[in-house]
Design an enzyme around this catalytic site. Structure first.
Site, PDB file in Angstrom:
ATOM      1  CG  HIS A 109       2.221  -0.799   3.251  1.00  0.00           C
ATOM      2  ND1 HIS A 109       3.039  -0.202   2.318  1.00  0.00           N
ATOM      3  CD2 HIS A 109       2.998  -1.007   4.350  1.00  0.00           C
ATOM      4  CE1 HIS A 109       4.259  -0.053   2.827  1.00  0.00           C
ATOM      5  NE2 HIS A 109       4.258  -0.519   4.060  1.00  0.00           N
ATOM      6  CG  HIS A 178       6.815  -4.335   3.831  1.00  0.00           C
ATOM      7  ND1 HIS A 178       7.811  -4.354   4.786  1.00  0.00           N
ATOM      8  CD2 HIS A 178       6.177  -3.137   3.971  1.00  0.00           C
ATOM      9  CE1 HIS A 178       7.775  -3.222   5.471  1.00  0.00           C
ATOM     10  NE2 HIS A 178       6.799  -2.459   4.995  1.00  0.00           N
ATOM     11  CD  GLU A 309       9.136  -1.277   2.356  1.00  0.00           C
ATOM     12  OE1 GLU A 309       7.927  -1.041   2.152  1.00  0.00           O
ATOM     13  OE2 GLU A 309       9.750  -0.837   3.358  1.00  0.00           O
TER      14      GLU A 309
END
Length: 344
Positions: A109, A178, A309
């Site tokens: 991420h 997220h 996601e």
């Protein structure tokens, strides 16, 4: 009509660079969403049940302090690259790049200080909010000055998130939000009574480090076949699954299409996900362990929320048969995901 208001949410600590964090509230007759200028975080999302009662259906914190400490990306925009890059390493145009490792042997991420941990510049729109930031060349090891716009707009029961980016050098990019959802209301114990369906004929098996093996596997005849709605708790038991944390492969299309649906029969709440992205990561909060105190001082145990996601496929920069994650100078990255909330 959507009403947009703004207020101060808190002050970033000096060691994080200081700066005021604002909260923007988007409100229609059926949805109210609160978004922070820190990480473009969805901090709250209230939606009606079949009796017209509002509940907040996303996990998060009441104060800024919760978001500045370590947490599992609650509600955040993550980037430059969502999900995992194996060994935090990739080679592009003959040059090897090494990223920060923040997930065992992987970069996850965006790295140590990804897009979720920085302040964005807001611009209020008639029906939403547009956030901008320049990610400088070399930030977290990624090449190129990257201009990024994340725009949230609310229309009735539909929240749209548009991601745009332009770069000065070729760079990998895959942006997502997220948010952790529980349609029974955040703080509810689990998501076992939710019905989930995902419009995908294949998924990506992963190794012990959660990196795709490279195989694109058919869902047919497996526990990953979610093309018809399944009741999550019973489904996990039936297939002896600890939970999901997998990319489902979507039909590539330039126009929006419905790719996933979550329904909570007890309240009647339904959430549909539409996107232009080639993948969607279905995650069932397997790593939540009750150690974090969230909104209203509730704890968040394992399987107390799910994430859908929308994204490019994980580790695509190292797997050449995956959809390309590269953005080149002169091109524009432009994807929109829509969350539609209603009741049945």
């Amino acid at each position: 009509m959507t009403e947009v208001t703004r207020e101060v949410f808190g002050q970033m600590p000096q060691e994080e660079g200081g700066g005021v964090v604002e909260k923007f509230v988007l409100k229609s007759d059926s949805v109210k969403v609160e978004i922070l200028s820190l990480g473009c975080i969805i901090a709250a999302l209230e939606t009606k049940d079949r009796d017209g009662n509002f509940s907040d259906v996303v996990l998060g914190f009441d104060t800024l302090e919760g978001y500045t400490r370590k947490h599992p990306f609650f509600g955040a925009t993550v980037g430059r690259v969502a999900n995992r890059i194996a060994k935090g390493r990739f080679t592009m145009e003959g040059k090897e790049y090494q990223l920060f490792l923040n997930n065992g042997p992987n970069s996850l991420h965006g790295g140590a200080r990804g897009f979720d941990k920085v302040l964005w510049s807001p611009q209020v729109l008639p029906n939403g909010i547009c956030f901008f930031r320049l990610s400088p060349d070399g930030e977290e090891g990624y090449p190129g000055d990257l201009k990024v716009w994340v725009t949230y707009t609310l229309s009735g029961g539909e929240l749209a998130i548009n991601y745009r980016a332009q770069t000065s050098k070729t760079t990998p990019i895959s942006l997502t939000n997220h948010a952790y959802f529980n349609l029974a209301g955040q703080g509810s114990r689990d998501i076992y009574d939710h019905e989930i369906s995902i419009e995908a004929d294949s998924y990506l098996p992963v190794d012990d480090n959660k990196i795709p093996t490279g195989e694109v596997a058919a869902v047919q005849g497996t526990g990953f076949d979610l093309r018809q709605p399944v009741e999550l708790g019973k489904h996990l038991q039936k297939f002896h699954l600890d939970g999901f944390d997998h990319n489902f492969c979507l039909q590539q299309a330039s126009t929006r299409r419905c790719v996933a649906r979550a329904r909570h029969p007890p309240t009647g709440r339904v959430m549909e996900v539409y996107t232009t992205q080639p993948g969607i990561q279905f995650y069932t909060g397997n790593n939540l362990d009750g150690s974090l105190k969230g909104k209203g001082a509730v704890t968040y145990p394992k399987h107390s929320a799910f994430c859908l996601e929308t994204q490019n496929w994980p580790d695509a920069v190292n797997q050449l048969h995956f959809p390309s994650a590269l953005l080149r100078p002169g091109e524009e990255y432009n994807h929109t995901t829509y969350f539609l909330f209603n009741t049945l």
